[in-house]
Design an enzyme around this catalytic site. Sequence first.
Site, PDB file in Angstrom:
ATOM      1  N   LEU A  50      36.007  65.417 -21.362  1.00  0.00           N
ATOM      2  CA  LEU A  50      35.675  65.660 -23.004  1.00  0.00           C
ATOM      3  C   LEU A  50      34.078  65.450 -23.040  1.00  0.00           C
ATOM      4  CD1 LEU A  50      38.616  63.492 -24.563  1.00  0.00           C
ATOM      5  CD2 LEU A  50      38.360  66.125 -24.424  1.00  0.00           C
ATOM      6  N   GLY A  51      33.625  64.515 -22.295  1.00  0.00           N
ATOM      7  CA  GLY A  51      32.036  64.316 -22.354  1.00  0.00           C
ATOM      8  C   GLY A  51      31.665  63.279 -21.199  1.00  0.00           C
ATOM      9  N   PHE A  55      27.165  55.831 -20.030  1.00  0.00           N
ATOM     10  CA  PHE A  55      27.798  54.566 -19.635  1.00  0.00           C
ATOM     11  C   PHE A  55      29.127  55.069 -18.863  1.00  0.00           C
ATOM     12  CE2 PHE A  55      25.230  53.197 -23.256  1.00  0.00           C
ATOM     13  CZ  PHE A  55      24.673  51.929 -22.529  1.00  0.00           C
ATOM     14  N   GLY A  56      29.339  56.268 -18.901  1.00  0.00           N
ATOM     15  CA  GLY A  56      30.685  56.660 -18.315  1.00  0.00           C
ATOM     16  C   GLY A  56      31.092  57.904 -18.689  1.00  0.00           C
ATOM     17  N   LYS A  72      37.806  56.547 -21.289  1.00  0.00           N
ATOM     18  CA  LYS A  72      36.334  56.671 -20.769  1.00  0.00           C
ATOM     19  C   LYS A  72      36.250  55.499 -19.759  1.00  0.00           C
ATOM     20  CE  LYS A  72      31.718  55.473 -22.301  1.00  0.00           C
ATOM     21  NZ  LYS A  72      30.765  55.179 -23.393  1.00  0.00           N
ATOM     22  N   ASP A 168      23.987  51.546 -31.192  1.00  0.00           N
ATOM     23  CA  ASP A 168      23.744  52.811 -30.657  1.00  0.00           C
ATOM     24  C   ASP A 168      24.471  53.734 -31.581  1.00  0.00           C
ATOM     25  OD1 ASP A 168      22.906  54.595 -28.849  1.00  0.00           O
ATOM     26  OD2 ASP A 168      24.170  54.631 -27.581  1.00  0.00           O
TER      27      ASP A 168
END
Length: 371
Positions: A50-51, A55-56, A72, A168
């Site tokens: 998905l992306g 960070f992961g 994730k 963030d």
Amino acid sequence: MAVVIFLKLQRKYNAQENIEKLLKQYGSLAPRRYKIMSLKKITHSFQAKLGRGGFGTVYEGKQSDGRMVAVKFLHDSTSNGDEFLNEVVSIGRTSHINIVSLLGFCIKGSKRALVYEYLPNSSLDKYIYSENPKTVLGWDKLYEIAIGVARGLEYLHRGCSTHIVHFDIKPQNILLDEDFCPKIADFGLAKLCPPKESVLSSMADLRGTIGFIAPEVFSRGVGVVSTKSDVYSYGMMMLEMVGGRKNLKPSAQNPSEVYFSHWIYDRVAEGGDIAASDMTNKTEEITRKMDLVGFWCTQTIPANRPSMGRVVEMSERSLDELELPPKPYITSPRQSMDLEPYSQHSLDTMSVQSIDSTAPLSNSEPSDGLR
């Protein structure tokens, strides 16, 4: 050599033992714990990505009951896992319509993974940076999304049992469900505040994304790092939603366009418009309100920014009740910096222009932004 190997194994064993003790201590408060093999099965051996972020990597998954999830996998970690679990439990206990739901986690050695609810309409940046985003969502829906994010942040800062500073907030971290209801996601940089507090007493590292990071995070002389740091990031995101472009524009010919909020502020203060020219009176009012709220949120001094509760209140007031705040007077980090979350190390390479010496640093009680 044998002694070194033994010590490494001993540390690994002790760390795993600490994790198990901590999980037992949390008991039913801890979210569901997944095994690595279970996550591999859910994601069909990590087929659908998905992306990928700082960070992961996030994969699409489907549980045995048919429920879609987002898994994730974080970058390998050498920490003992205590901080990871503390944050997992704290975030897992949050419950708000505008916060993405954490369904479970996985921790095994250096492996860390988080299992979230699946949101089919991707993230906000896919819409506000598109060729014609307002025809996809419409100004009313964009405004609803902005207010929803504000309510989610208000909950993180003051509503949940453990106060959380996200650090963030940006369009990429606002996910949209099937009804385009916004949900704040990606707590990889989040910090927990002490109960009944909104100020972080210590910060071992700097965190955020260039273009959204609050001035006090990289220039401590401006003020203390607190929930107001999220307010600044929210304000920048609000201005991007109106402007329809990223607030860092390396190709800008005019230096005033480099610092996005200055560019918008000058246009609005002069009676101009930064949105489409074919708007109705209603949509003009929406964009003007979003601009004004964004300007208040991006005030240089943290004390001069509203709380997220005040932001929600301002957003629900009429345009006539909102004031134009003073123009922010600090410039942003160098626009050529990579748009990724950064750490203490990257601060050494950051170029930040000086605060305007003609503008006083005021820590006095701020206006509430209302007439």
